[in-house]
Write an enzyme that holds these catalytic residues in place. Structure first.
Site, PDB file in Angstrom:
ATOM      1  N   SER A 124       0.833  -1.205   0.000  1.00  0.00           N
ATOM      2  CA  SER A 124       0.000   0.000   0.000  1.00  0.00           C
ATOM      3  C   SER A 124       0.867   1.254   0.000  1.00  0.00           C
ATOM      4  O   SER A 124       1.980   1.253   0.554  1.00  0.00           O
ATOM      5  CB  SER A 124      -0.868  -0.025   1.264  1.00  0.00           C
ATOM      6  OG  SER A 124      -1.406   1.244   1.503  1.00  0.00           O
ATOM      7  N   TYR A 148      -2.026  -1.366  10.845  1.00  0.00           N
ATOM      8  CA  TYR A 148      -2.270  -1.872   9.488  1.00  0.00           C
ATOM      9  C   TYR A 148      -1.089  -1.527   8.584  1.00  0.00           C
ATOM     10  O   TYR A 148      -0.521  -2.382   7.909  1.00  0.00           O
ATOM     11  CB  TYR A 148      -3.570  -1.273   8.916  1.00  0.00           C
ATOM     12  CG  TYR A 148      -3.667  -1.450   7.425  1.00  0.00           C
ATOM     13  CD1 TYR A 148      -3.946  -2.697   6.867  1.00  0.00           C
ATOM     14  CD2 TYR A 148      -3.444  -0.376   6.544  1.00  0.00           C
ATOM     15  CE1 TYR A 148      -3.998  -2.871   5.489  1.00  0.00           C
ATOM     16  CE2 TYR A 148      -3.492  -0.537   5.174  1.00  0.00           C
ATOM     17  CZ  TYR A 148      -3.772  -1.782   4.652  1.00  0.00           C
ATOM     18  OH  TYR A 148      -3.818  -1.956   3.288  1.00  0.00           O
ATOM     19  N   LYS A 152       2.112  -3.835   6.540  1.00  0.00           N
ATOM     20  CA  LYS A 152       2.536  -3.781   5.127  1.00  0.00           C
ATOM     21  C   LYS A 152       4.052  -3.590   5.037  1.00  0.00           C
ATOM     22  O   LYS A 152       4.727  -4.262   4.262  1.00  0.00           O
ATOM     23  CB  LYS A 152       1.816  -2.637   4.400  1.00  0.00           C
ATOM     24  CG  LYS A 152       0.321  -2.841   4.256  1.00  0.00           C
ATOM     25  CD  LYS A 152       0.004  -4.018   3.368  1.00  0.00           C
ATOM     26  CE  LYS A 152      -1.473  -4.325   3.284  1.00  0.00           C
ATOM     27  NZ  LYS A 152      -1.779  -5.651   2.767  1.00  0.00           N
TER      28      LYS A 152
HETATM   29  N1  LIG Z   1      -8.714  -1.385  -0.692  1.00  0.00           N
HETATM   30  C1  LIG Z   1      -7.690  -0.567  -0.477  1.00  0.00           C
HETATM   31  O1  LIG Z   1      -7.859   0.657  -0.397  1.00  0.00           O
HETATM   32  C2  LIG Z   1      -6.273  -1.119  -0.376  1.00  0.00           C
HETATM   33  C3  LIG Z   1      -5.179  -0.256  -0.519  1.00  0.00           C
HETATM   34  C4  LIG Z   1      -3.897  -0.761  -0.403  1.00  0.00           C
HETATM   35  C5  LIG Z   1      -3.699  -2.117  -0.149  1.00  0.00           C
HETATM   36  N2  LIG Z   1      -4.776  -2.929   0.002  1.00  0.00           N
HETATM   37  C6  LIG Z   1      -4.531  -4.350   0.301  1.00  0.00           C
HETATM   38  O2  LIG Z   1      -5.049  -5.154  -0.725  1.00  0.00           O
HETATM   39  C7  LIG Z   1      -5.523  -6.395  -0.191  1.00  0.00           C
HETATM   40  C8  LIG Z   1      -6.960  -6.593  -0.632  1.00  0.00           C
HETATM   41  O3  LIG Z   1      -7.729  -5.475  -0.194  1.00  0.00           O
HETATM   42  P1  LIG Z   1      -9.290  -5.387  -0.454  1.00  0.00           P
HETATM   43  O4  LIG Z   1      -9.649  -3.955  -0.491  1.00  0.00           O
HETATM   44  O5  LIG Z   1      -9.679  -6.261  -1.582  1.00  0.00           O
HETATM   45  O6  LIG Z   1      -9.822  -5.999   0.917  1.00  0.00           O
HETATM   46  P2  LIG Z   1     -10.957  -7.084   1.200  1.00  0.00           P
HETATM   47  O7  LIG Z   1     -11.182  -7.099   2.659  1.00  0.00           O
HETATM   48  O8  LIG Z   1     -12.126  -6.851   0.313  1.00  0.00           O
HETATM   49  O9  LIG Z   1     -10.229  -8.434   0.727  1.00  0.00           O
HETATM   50  C9  LIG Z   1      -9.376  -9.167   1.570  1.00  0.00           C
HETATM   51  C10 LIG Z   1      -9.862 -10.612   1.542  1.00  0.00           C
HETATM   52  O10 LIG Z   1      -8.990 -11.390   2.353  1.00  0.00           O
HETATM   53  C11 LIG Z   1      -9.788 -12.285   3.127  1.00  0.00           C
HETATM   54  N3  LIG Z   1      -8.970 -12.637   4.305  1.00  0.00           N
HETATM   55  C12 LIG Z   1      -8.497 -11.822   5.299  1.00  0.00           C
HETATM   56  N4  LIG Z   1      -7.744 -12.522   6.155  1.00  0.00           N
HETATM   57  C13 LIG Z   1      -7.705 -13.801   5.694  1.00  0.00           C
HETATM   58  C14 LIG Z   1      -7.088 -15.005   6.146  1.00  0.00           C
HETATM   59  N5  LIG Z   1      -6.354 -15.046   7.257  1.00  0.00           N
HETATM   60  N6  LIG Z   1      -7.276 -16.127   5.419  1.00  0.00           N
HETATM   61  C15 LIG Z   1      -8.036 -16.131   4.299  1.00  0.00           C
HETATM   62  N7  LIG Z   1      -8.641 -15.029   3.826  1.00  0.00           N
HETATM   63  C16 LIG Z   1      -8.487 -13.883   4.518  1.00  0.00           C
HETATM   64  C17 LIG Z   1     -11.082 -11.556   3.403  1.00  0.00           C
HETATM   65  O11 LIG Z   1     -12.155 -12.395   3.654  1.00  0.00           O
HETATM   66  C18 LIG Z   1     -11.271 -10.764   2.086  1.00  0.00           C
HETATM   67  O12 LIG Z   1     -12.031 -11.504   1.165  1.00  0.00           O
HETATM   68  C19 LIG Z   1      -5.362  -6.307   1.321  1.00  0.00           C
HETATM   69  O13 LIG Z   1      -4.164  -6.937   1.681  1.00  0.00           O
HETATM   70  C20 LIG Z   1      -5.257  -4.804   1.561  1.00  0.00           C
HETATM   71  O14 LIG Z   1      -4.519  -4.511   2.702  1.00  0.00           O
HETATM   72  C21 LIG Z   1      -6.047  -2.469  -0.119  1.00  0.00           C
END
Ligand SMILES: NC(=O)c1ccc[n+]([C@@H]2O[C@H](COP(=O)([O-])OP(=O)(O)OC[C@H]3O[C@@H](n4cnc5c(N)ncnc54)[C@H](O)[C@@H]3O)[C@@H](O)[C@H]2O)c1
Length: 331
Positions: A124, A148, A152
């Protein structure tokens, strides 16, 4: 390639599954559904008309993950699974450190045991902290002010250290800026439960009448109109960035910003949403939120040069597709 997508039922993961399938890859999704629904996997199949193998497992569970690796010949992993709410991570630091770090380490061990050497990680822009803009991959990382963000930074370090001693590993650390929007079918998108933490889902809830008004945190930042500036990027552009990273991956650690390279203020985004969708968004300016920085946008030249990837969609498409998904979504 056969790609294991952890967190593939989530927001960014599900869109990336579509991009992977459309690029000819096969996918295996592992998700514990703690922040997503199994029906999203069915929607991925419906949109692409392709097969998806799904395991409802926790990635921190070594035995369950071993079962998945032993059942498939996996060529690479894309690791989305993680908890992602900045505010919640301050309230529940142990849960965040445990889930995000242990899931990554268990996954790395399985990769080592089964000889999987291609690893793409969802990092991120938060790892840059309050650096000068635009953020460049080579910058020294600054503290992130919340657990959080620290997960990362730590995971980036763990993967970098592993790649140092396992020289045949190919690792891509993808630093996302602010993903918004939805697949153009309107079938999948971002659907957080309760009050959203992110701006676009908040705007669409206000637009639908589920929330009374939008609260804008501060209008006295040194920006074009005083509101915070972010680099919003369409989720399908992010998804395609993963396919590009996977296709071009060579040994070693490669860091790429996935952003548009352009900053948009909160008020500019709200105005564009109103114009594109012809809906008024009532809002109120309130105090700044602790930990927020004024301006954040990416230098995208490295991804363009090395991956041949650039964004194809702008703020108009982001506002249009977010609203199309929201009006379509029954949840
Ligand atoms: N959305 C944003 O703004 C953003 C920005 C930067 C980075 N990210 C990163 O991208 C990734 C995806 O983000 P997103 O927005 O799709 O989030 P999201 O919560 O929609 O997706 C994450 C998925 O991981 C699953 N999950 C969490 N812990 C788990 C575990 N221990 N075992 C199995 N499944 C698990 C959840 O059920 C979910 O489906 C994350 O790592 C997040 O930190 C997101």
């Amino acid at each position: 390639m056969n790609i294991l997508v952890t967190g593939g039922a989530g927001y960014i993961g599900s869109h990336t599954c579509i991009a992977l399938l459309e690029a000819g890859h096969k996918i295996i999704v592992a998700d514990n559904l703690c922040n997503s629904k199994a029906e999203t996997v069915d929607k991925i199949k419906q949109i692409t008309n392709k097969e998806v193998t799904f395991y409802q497992i926790d990635v921190t569970d070594e035995k369950a993950l071993d079962y998945v690796f032993s059942n498939h010949s996996i060529d690479g992993v894309i690791h989305f699974a993680g908890l992602k709410s900045v505010g919640e991570s301050v309230e529940k630091p142990l849960e965040y450190y445990y889930n995000n770090l242990v899931a990554t380490m268990v996954l790395c061990k399985a990769c080592r045991n089964y000889g999987v050497k291609k690893f793409v990680f969802s990092s991120s822009a938060t790892v840059y902290g309050d650096n000068r803009v635009p953020f460049e991959e080579a910058m020294k990382l600054l503290p992130t002010t919340n657990p959080y963000g620290e997960t990362k930074t730590m995971i980036e370090r763990i993967l970098t250290d592993i790649a140092k001693v396992s020289q045949d590993w190919s690792v891509a650390l993808l630093r996302y800026f602010n993903p918004v929007g939805a697949h153009e079918s309107g079938l999948i998108g971002e659907a957080p439960n309760g009050v959203p933490n992110n701006l676009m889902p908040y705007i669409t809830k206000v637009a639908k009448g589920e929330l009374e008004k939008l609260y804008i945190f501060g209008d006295d930042y040194p920006t074009v109109d005083g509101t915070g500036v972010r680099d919003y990027i369409h989720v399908m552009d992010i998804a395609e960035g993963h396919v590009a990273a996977l296709d071009k991956l060579t040994s070693g650690v490669h860091i790429y910003n996935l952003g548009t390279g352009e900053g948009t203020s909160v008020l500019q985004l709200v105005k564009t949403f109103e114009e594109v969708n012809n809906i008024e968004i009532p809002y109120e300016i309130v105090e700044r939120r602790t930990g927020d920085i004024a301006i954040c946008y990416a230098d995208t030249s490295k991804a363009k040069k090395e991956l041949g990837w650039t964004t194809k969609r702008g703020i108009v498409e982001m506002c249009r597709d977010s609203w199309a998904f929201k009006t379509n979504y029954k949840g």
